[in-house]
Every structure is written in C-alpha cells, then in structure tokens.
Design a protein around this motif. Structure first.
Motif, mmCIF file in Angstrom:
data_model
loop_
_atom_site.group_PDB
_atom_site.id
_atom_site.type_symbol
_atom_site.label_atom_id
_atom_site.label_comp_id
_atom_site.label_asym_id
_atom_site.label_seq_id
_atom_site.Cartn_x
_atom_site.Cartn_y
_atom_site.Cartn_z
ATOM 1 N N TRP A 136 40.857 31.685 44.657
ATOM 2 C CA TRP A 136 40.528 30.751 45.739
ATOM 3 C C TRP A 136 39.377 31.291 46.578
ATOM 4 O O TRP A 136 38.433 30.571 46.894
ATOM 5 C CB TRP A 136 41.748 30.470 46.619
ATOM 6 C CG TRP A 136 41.479 29.385 47.620
ATOM 7 C CD1 TRP A 136 41.489 28.045 47.375
ATOM 8 C CD2 TRP A 136 41.123 29.552 48.993
ATOM 9 N NE1 TRP A 136 41.172 27.369 48.535
ATOM 10 C CE2 TRP A 136 40.943 28.274 49.538
ATOM 11 C CE3 TRP A 136 40.952 30.659 49.816
ATOM 12 C CZ2 TRP A 136 40.601 28.053 50.861
ATOM 13 C CZ3 TRP A 136 40.600 30.452 51.141
ATOM 14 C CH2 TRP A 136 40.425 29.165 51.654
ATOM 15 N N LEU A 137 39.426 32.574 46.920
ATOM 16 C CA LEU A 137 38.351 33.147 47.728
ATOM 17 C C LEU A 137 37.022 33.164 46.985
ATOM 18 O O LEU A 137 35.966 33.044 47.608
ATOM 19 C CB LEU A 137 38.735 34.546 48.197
ATOM 20 C CG LEU A 137 39.757 34.553 49.342
ATOM 21 C CD1 LEU A 137 40.380 35.929 49.501
ATOM 22 C CD2 LEU A 137 39.123 34.074 50.635
ATOM 23 N N LYS A 138 37.042 33.273 45.668
ATOM 24 C CA LYS A 138 35.793 33.197 44.903
ATOM 25 C C LYS A 138 35.141 31.829 45.038
ATOM 26 O O LYS A 138 33.915 31.720 44.967
ATOM 27 C CB LYS A 138 36.037 33.535 43.430
ATOM 28 C CG LYS A 138 36.178 35.023 43.183
ATOM 29 C CD LYS A 138 36.350 35.343 41.719
ATOM 30 C CE LYS A 138 36.417 36.848 41.514
ATOM 31 N NZ LYS A 138 36.490 37.212 40.095
ATOM 32 N N THR A 139 35.926 30.781 45.255
ATOM 33 C CA THR A 139 35.335 29.458 45.481
ATOM 34 C C THR A 139 34.667 29.383 46.849
ATOM 35 O O THR A 139 33.871 28.493 47.109
ATOM 36 C CB THR A 139 36.375 28.320 45.364
ATOM 37 O OG1 THR A 139 37.285 28.371 46.463
ATOM 38 C CG2 THR A 139 37.124 28.374 44.052
ATOM 39 N N VAL A 140 34.998 30.318 47.725
ATOM 40 C CA VAL A 140 34.459 30.334 49.088
ATOM 41 C C VAL A 140 33.255 31.268 49.203
ATOM 42 O O VAL A 140 32.218 30.882 49.734
ATOM 43 C CB VAL A 140 35.558 30.759 50.095
ATOM 44 C CG1 VAL A 140 34.997 30.850 51.507
ATOM 45 C CG2 VAL A 140 36.749 29.812 50.034
ATOM 46 N N VAL A 141 33.383 32.508 48.714
ATOM 47 C CA VAL A 141 32.336 33.514 48.929
ATOM 48 C C VAL A 141 31.645 33.955 47.644
ATOM 49 O O VAL A 141 30.816 34.865 47.671
ATOM 50 C CB VAL A 141 32.886 34.751 49.680
ATOM 51 C CG1 VAL A 141 33.404 34.372 51.042
ATOM 52 C CG2 VAL A 141 33.941 35.470 48.868
ATOM 53 N N GLY A 142 32.000 33.363 46.533
ATOM 54 C CA GLY A 142 31.389 33.766 45.269
ATOM 55 C C GLY A 142 32.127 34.937 44.645
ATOM 56 O O GLY A 142 33.238 35.269 45.031
#
Length: 154
Positions: free
Chosen positions: A17-23
C-alpha cells in the motif's frame, strides 16, 4: 510433502500500500550504505514499516493492522538533517488516507502470494519529528497507520 500456502501478511500489505503512495522506497529496514558510503535513497527519502498491533475480525477474514511508519531523509555530506524532505513523505501518507476515491484498492503482493484489498486507511495520530539521530538523518514517525484489508479471492 505439500507446499505451504502463502498468505498475505500485515507487513506485505502495508509495504504494498505504501508503495502506491511513495513509490518503491519502502521496506522494513533502511537500505545499507554502499561500499563508498553513498545512500541510494538519499534523493527521495525512504519509508520503513513496523507492525505495532491490530485486530483481526472474529467472524470474517477482515484484518485491521496497525503499522508504525517512519519517514527518513538524508543529506549526504552534511550534518544538517533535511527535515522538510522527511515531512513531505509523512504528509504524502496522510494525504493518501484522505484520497477516498482510491480506496478500496487492490494490491499485488510478491510472487506466490494472493492479492490483497485495502478497504480503508487512516492514521491514529499526527506525525512527529524524531530528533537527535546520531547519523544526522531526518526522521518523522507516524505512530499508527491502520489498514483494514482482506485477501482477495483467487
């Protein structure tokens, strides 16, 4: 001997999920410096996650995982921590929680794991500056990011 079934975990879901936010700048630990002392993540910062709690639903396969999120930034060659760079990452996580059209969201986990679906995301407190890092890294900590999620049917 049977092959064990791989299941989604809170850590895998939080990272995805965080990869969808910060790459692709998210993991459970900061990357090690290169042999020359360089930091591959210094340009855009980095995010680390720690599972700090949560509540699996008693009757349905819905999980509510509480995640500690640390947003890091570094200024190689300087003793001055780049606080604003770390704060920008923390604000991006907070903003993603308010992006209601983007949630629910299907996430692809590593090969062999089922997909997961995040139903909601919210933080349980304001991010805060963590001073006095001996390496002069800037660090902002989000005390709790709560993701409600379930494995997606195969």
């Amino acid at each position: 001997m049977t092959t064990p079934v791989l299941r989604a975990t809170p850590e895998l879901v939080a990272i995805a999920w965080l990869k969808t936010v910060v790459g692709d700048r998210v993991s459970t630990t900061l990357p090690k410096p290169g042999t020359d002392g360089s930091l591959s993540w210094a340009g855009g910062g980095f995010v680390t996650v720690t599972i700090v709690g949560g509540t699996p639903n008693l009757y349905t396969p819905l999980r509510e995982s509480a995640i500690g999120v640390d947003c890091w930034a570094a200024n190689p060659g300087s003793q001055k921590p780049p606080w604003n760079k770390a704060a920008v990452l923390a604000e991006a996580v907070q903003a993603a929680c308010y992006n209601h059209p983007a949630i629910p969201q299907a996430l692809t986990l590593p090969d062999g794991y089922p997909q997961a679906r995040v139903m909601s995301a919210y933080t349980t407190g304001e991010h805060r500056r963590i001073p006095d890092d001996p390496s002069s890294y800037a660090r902002y900590s989000i005390p709790g990011l709560v993701l409600a999620w379930t494995e997606a049917p195969a």
